[in-house]
Design a protein around this motif. Sequence first.
Motif, short mmCIF file in Angstrom:
data_model
loop_
_atom_site.label_atom_id
_atom_site.label_comp_id
_atom_site.label_asym_id
_atom_site.label_seq_id
_atom_site.Cartn_x
_atom_site.Cartn_y
_atom_site.Cartn_z
N PHE A 128 4.86 -45.84 25.59
CA PHE A 128 4.50 -44.49 25.10
C PHE A 128 3.72 -43.83 26.08
O PHE A 128 4.31 -42.52 26.11
N ILE A 129 3.03 -44.18 26.95
CA ILE A 129 2.52 -43.60 28.07
C ILE A 129 3.27 -43.31 29.32
O ILE A 129 2.66 -42.63 30.37
N GLY A 130 4.28 -44.39 29.36
CA GLY A 130 5.02 -44.23 30.69
C GLY A 130 4.32 -45.00 31.76
O GLY A 130 4.38 -44.50 33.10
N GLY A 131 3.69 -45.90 31.51
CA GLY A 131 3.01 -46.45 32.73
C GLY A 131 2.26 -47.62 32.29
O GLY A 131 2.45 -48.30 31.05
N ASP A 132 1.65 -48.63 33.18
CA ASP A 132 0.89 -49.67 32.71
C ASP A 132 -0.55 -49.88 32.47
O ASP A 132 -1.26 -50.69 32.18
N ASP A 133 -1.21 -48.69 32.81
CA ASP A 133 -2.67 -48.43 32.59
C ASP A 133 -3.17 -48.27 31.14
O ASP A 133 -2.99 -47.04 30.62
N THR A 134 -2.74 -49.09 30.35
CA THR A 134 -3.02 -49.18 28.92
C THR A 134 -4.33 -49.41 28.47
O THR A 134 -4.47 -49.16 27.25
N LEU A 135 -5.20 -49.39 29.18
CA LEU A 135 -6.62 -50.04 28.88
C LEU A 135 -7.47 -49.20 27.58
O LEU A 135 -7.77 -49.78 26.50
N ALA A 136 -7.37 -48.00 27.88
CA ALA A 136 -8.02 -47.10 27.01
C ALA A 136 -7.42 -46.93 25.85
O ALA A 136 -8.04 -46.96 24.68
N MET A 137 -6.03 -46.88 25.80
CA MET A 137 -5.16 -46.99 24.64
C MET A 137 -5.50 -47.95 23.75
O MET A 137 -5.51 -48.06 22.63
N GLU A 138 -5.44 -49.18 24.44
CA GLU A 138 -5.46 -50.55 23.97
C GLU A 138 -6.76 -50.58 23.23
O GLU A 138 -7.05 -51.08 22.03
N ALA A 139 -7.85 -50.27 23.92
CA ALA A 139 -9.27 -50.19 23.36
C ALA A 139 -9.24 -49.21 21.95
O ALA A 139 -9.91 -49.85 21.18
N ALA A 140 -8.94 -48.18 22.08
CA ALA A 140 -8.74 -47.30 20.94
C ALA A 140 -7.98 -48.00 19.88
O ALA A 140 -8.27 -47.92 18.47
N ALA A 141 -7.02 -48.62 20.03
CA ALA A 141 -6.21 -49.47 18.95
C ALA A 141 -7.02 -50.57 18.40
O ALA A 141 -6.92 -50.87 17.09
#
Length: 181
Positions: free
Chosen positions: A27-40
């Motif tokens: 979705f974000i086009g990269g591998d730094d998903t930490l903030a999005m994973e935290a929100a999920a």
Amino acid sequence: MKDVHKISTDSDGLLFDPQARTALAQFIGGDDTLAMEAAAAVRTASHAIERMRAQGSENRGLSSGTLDVLLRLSTSPDGMTIGDLAKSAGVSSRNVTGLVDTLERDGLVQRAPAPHDRRSVLARITPAGQEWIENWRRPTQLAMGAIFRDFTPADLAQLRHLCLRLADNHHKLTEYLNGAR
């Protein structure tokens, strides 16, 4: 992140959802998903607590909003105005009016004129509302004990702190965005 059976542990020993990580990276086009994973994860935890709350209330039909209003009124023997309830809950007066309508229809809350302001109305918990709270207390304690099993007091304090930081950051962002208009 709904299916908790798909949760894995990362190299630091921390839980994560591999399916959510993959979807978010795409979705974000990269591998730094930490903030999005935290929100999920916060959303998933919130849904789990809400489901547990509903079970703890033995599906007695109160939404989280009406329950919040009822709990606030249970600690205010003189009642509260709709405006004060809305301010304390962080929602609109219109929203609280609908919640109080529901609670009043169910006999758990009653409206009364405010003695200090004839234009205001107080919402007060009824004896039936107090009884509902008393009957709900023990199942809720058991449910929360189960959902927070193996959390230390320090874990719970840190979780509370982090969740309130999220809420405070949201409040500050909203104020900033509203000021920018």
